[in-house]
Design a protein around this motif. Structure first.
Motif, PDB file in Angstrom:
ATOM      1  N   SER A 326      -6.525   0.766   2.287  1.00 20.49           N
ATOM      2  CA  SER A 326      -5.273   1.209   2.906  1.00 20.49           C
ATOM      3  C   SER A 326      -5.445   1.382   4.411  1.00 20.49           C
ATOM      4  O   SER A 326      -4.536   1.067   5.185  1.00 20.49           O
ATOM      5  N   THR A 327      -6.625   1.844   4.830  1.00 18.64           N
ATOM      6  CA  THR A 327      -6.888   1.990   6.269  1.00 18.64           C
ATOM      7  C   THR A 327      -6.962   0.625   6.941  1.00 18.64           C
ATOM      8  O   THR A 327      -6.396   0.410   8.022  1.00 18.64           O
ATOM      9  N   GLU A 329      -5.575  -2.233   5.904  1.00 20.24           N
ATOM     10  CA  GLU A 329      -4.262  -2.875   5.920  1.00 20.24           C
ATOM     11  C   GLU A 329      -3.306  -2.186   6.887  1.00 20.24           C
ATOM     12  O   GLU A 329      -2.465  -2.845   7.514  1.00 20.24           O
ATOM     13  N   THR A 330      -3.437  -0.886   7.031  1.00 14.44           N
ATOM     14  CA  THR A 330      -2.603  -0.168   8.003  1.00 14.44           C
ATOM     15  C   THR A 330      -2.898  -0.656   9.413  1.00 14.44           C
ATOM     16  O   THR A 330      -1.985  -0.952  10.200  1.00 14.44           O
ATOM     17  N   ASN A 331      -4.160  -0.745   9.752  1.00 12.46           N
ATOM     18  CA  ASN A 331      -4.545  -1.223  11.096  1.00 12.46           C
ATOM     19  C   ASN A 331      -4.112  -2.666  11.328  1.00 12.46           C
ATOM     20  O   ASN A 331      -3.664  -3.030  12.422  1.00 12.46           O
ATOM     21  N   LYS A 355       3.379   2.183   9.096  1.00 11.01           N
ATOM     22  CA  LYS A 355       2.073   2.794   8.798  1.00 11.01           C
ATOM     23  C   LYS A 355       2.057   3.420   7.407  1.00 11.01           C
ATOM     24  O   LYS A 355       1.156   3.155   6.597  1.00 11.01           O
ATOM     25  N   TYR A 356       3.061   4.241   7.109  1.00 13.98           N
ATOM     26  CA  TYR A 356       3.038   4.949   5.827  1.00 13.98           C
ATOM     27  C   TYR A 356       3.474   4.066   4.666  1.00 13.98           C
ATOM     28  O   TYR A 356       3.047   4.286   3.525  1.00 13.98           O
ATOM     29  N   ILE A 358       2.578   0.924   4.338  1.00 12.52           N
ATOM     30  CA  ILE A 358       1.336   0.221   3.983  1.00 12.52           C
ATOM     31  C   ILE A 358       0.325   1.188   3.372  1.00 12.52           C
ATOM     32  O   ILE A 358      -0.292   0.901   2.332  1.00 12.52           O
ATOM     33  N   LYS A 359       0.159   2.320   3.992  1.00 12.61           N
ATOM     34  CA  LYS A 359      -0.864   3.291   3.583  1.00 12.61           C
ATOM     35  C   LYS A 359      -0.712   3.720   2.121  1.00 12.61           C
ATOM     36  O   LYS A 359      -1.699   3.905   1.404  1.00 12.61           O
ATOM     37  N   THR A 436       0.962  -8.727   5.926  1.00  8.25           N
ATOM     38  CA  THR A 436      -0.289  -7.954   5.844  1.00  8.25           C
ATOM     39  C   THR A 436      -0.898  -8.061   4.451  1.00  8.25           C
ATOM     40  O   THR A 436      -2.103  -8.317   4.297  1.00  8.25           O
TER      41      THR A 436
END
Length: 483
Positions: A326-327, A329-331, A355-356, A358-359, A436
């Protein structure tokens, strides 16, 4: 701190209990909430503030069953507090001793400033706004706290309560006297208690907000975080104050609120004018959550760490989100957002929602893998309770729900027209979300080289991207080339 904690709040009008379970260091979920309309203050204000025997017995009976529930849920810590009616009662020891002797329950009587503090701790940590004045209208008193940058600057308690006003003024049809009394008490507010925003706490404000939501056909059945403009609703406030009980019912008020809603509305109306507020944000949390958070956050200055959100953490804990993926993919999603900015031209603030989305995107997979996007949509819409506005929740949830659609039909958003952004924003976030996930379809979390070339083609360089290339044929909002 105990894994499961029960918090009991004995107010002038109702006794309530909330049971919380820790999911990790600062993560928590609400297991159970229950209330009983014990009206412990009934008859007190006409009898020198003394609690009446029938009211004490009602409270003891409710508390006995609260403790049965807490035991069934395996609560290891029980925190019980009593507020205005009990603290003002000359004979409070009768009630406290009875609770101790018959139930083994130690009840802490808190002063008005402490009550204001607990409400402010809940509002400052669990609402998305940083600045405002919390107002907690109870049966016997009303608490105010000035909050700036999520820090509690000052607090005060005034002898303004719905039951107090009912027995002293409204039962005698003395509305003029009630207004004069309210304004006299409000004159005790410090000069700095001026703000555009009010955080509304307590049953009166929640009931008022529910009625406004019904009147305005609000699209979300979520109370916490609901906000409205005072000027648009001022006429409605006055309508409530001058309504009969049958008229109040038609406005959506329940029977249990009919005898105190006019009093509470008048208190709020005069307080808004005094504070010069323009916006009211409804808080679904209050003293109970404040007591719990004060225990949870006692070693961190009663604030969550910077960039920490308890709703996000509890979702990660409950649905076992893979934090490494998750980190990554968020980035990656935020990187793509920046690279495509010359083309999509949407505001930077929407990176927050991307961000959220994806997270927390895999939460629904634990319910049903094949319809995970639908389940994640539901989970986030209904579980991002703290620190997110209703607009935030809609956009994050819909980004996941519609991420595979190149074009989103207007009717998909029509029901949320009060809250949803323009269609272009959602379509852009959906595309970046989809891209993503596509680029990391093999879950390798690999380093990718991504650029936007002179022909506005998004060029992606990396290894083992066969599955991504295969998927790219399905969604071509922008020109994309994998090399």
């Amino acid at each position: 701190m105990a894994k499961i904690t029960a918090v009991i709040d004995i107010g002038s009008n109702s006794a309530r209990m909330a049971v919380f379970k820790k999911t990790s260091h600062f993560g928590f979920v609400l297991l159970k909430e229950i209330k009983s309309r014990v009206r412990i203050s009934e008859g007190a204000y006409e009898n020198g503030g003394n609690l009446q025997d029938f009211a004490i017995n009602r409270a003891i009976n409710a508390l006995r069953e609260f403790l049965i529930i807490a035991k069934s849920l395996k609560a290891r810590k029980i925190l019980a507090v009593a507020t205005s009616a009990v603290r003002d009662a000359p004979n409070k020891s009768i009630f406290l001793n009875k609770a101790k002797k018959e139930l083994g329950l130690n009840i802490k009587v808190i002063n008005g400033n402490k009550e204001a503090f607990f409400g402010a701790v809940a509002a400052s940590n669990l609402l998305p706004n940083n600045n405002g004045i919390s107002i907690d209208i109870g049966g016997g008193s009303t608490e105010f706290a000035l909050i700036k940058n999520k820090k509690i600057i000052d607090k005060i308690s005034l002898k303004l309560g719905t039951v107090r006003l009912k027995e002293l003024f409204f039962d005698k049809n003395d509305i003029k006297g009630a207004k004069e009394y309210i304004n006299s008490e409000l004159s005790k507010l410090p000069e700095e208690f001026i703000s555009n925003t009010i955080f509304g706490i307590g049953g009166t404000i929640r009931a008022l907000s529910k009625s406004i939501m019904k009147k305005n056909e609000y699209p979300l059945d979520i109370l916490h975080g609901f906000n409205y403009n005072f000027k648009k609703e001022e006429e409605f406030f006055n309508l409530i104050i001058n309504s009969t009980n049958s008229e109040l019912k038609s406005l959506g008020f329940k029977d249990e609120r009919l005898d105190v809603i006019k009093e509470g509305t008048l208190i709020l109306l005069q307080a808004i004018k005094k504070i010069k507020a323009k916006e009211i944000i409804t808080s679904g949390v209050g003293v109970r959550e404040g007591v719990f958070l004060s225990d949870l956050l006692r070693n961190s200055n009663y604030m969550f760490p910077k960039n920490f959100n308890p709703s996000v953490r509890s979702i990660e804990d409950i649905y076992q989100i893979d934090k490494k993926t998750s980190t990554y993919e968020t980035n990656l999603a935020l990187k793509i957002f920046e690279i495509l900015k010359p083309l999509h031209k949407i505001d930077e603030k929407y990176k927050f929602h991307l961000k959220y989305a994806i997270k927390l995107s895999t939460a629904g997979s634990y319910i049903d893998f094949y319809s995970s996007h639908k389940h994640t949509h539901y989970v986030l819409l209904n579980s991002l309770n703290y620190g997110f506005s209703h607009e935030d929740r809609i956009l994050i949830a819909k980004t996941i729900r519609y991420n595979k659609k190149k074009k989103i039909k207007k009717e998909y958003l029509s029901i949320y027209k009060q809250l949803a952004p323009e269609k272009k924003v959602l379509e852009t976030l959906c595309f970046i979300f989809w891209l993503t996930k596509t680029l990391n379809k093999n879950l390798s979390n690999q380093k990718l080289d991504i650029i936007l070339d002179e022909k506005d083609t998004l060029v992606v360089r990396g290894e083992n991207l066969y599955l991504a290339k295969e998927e790219l044929n399905k969604n071509l909002k922008y020109n994309i080339k994998i090399v």
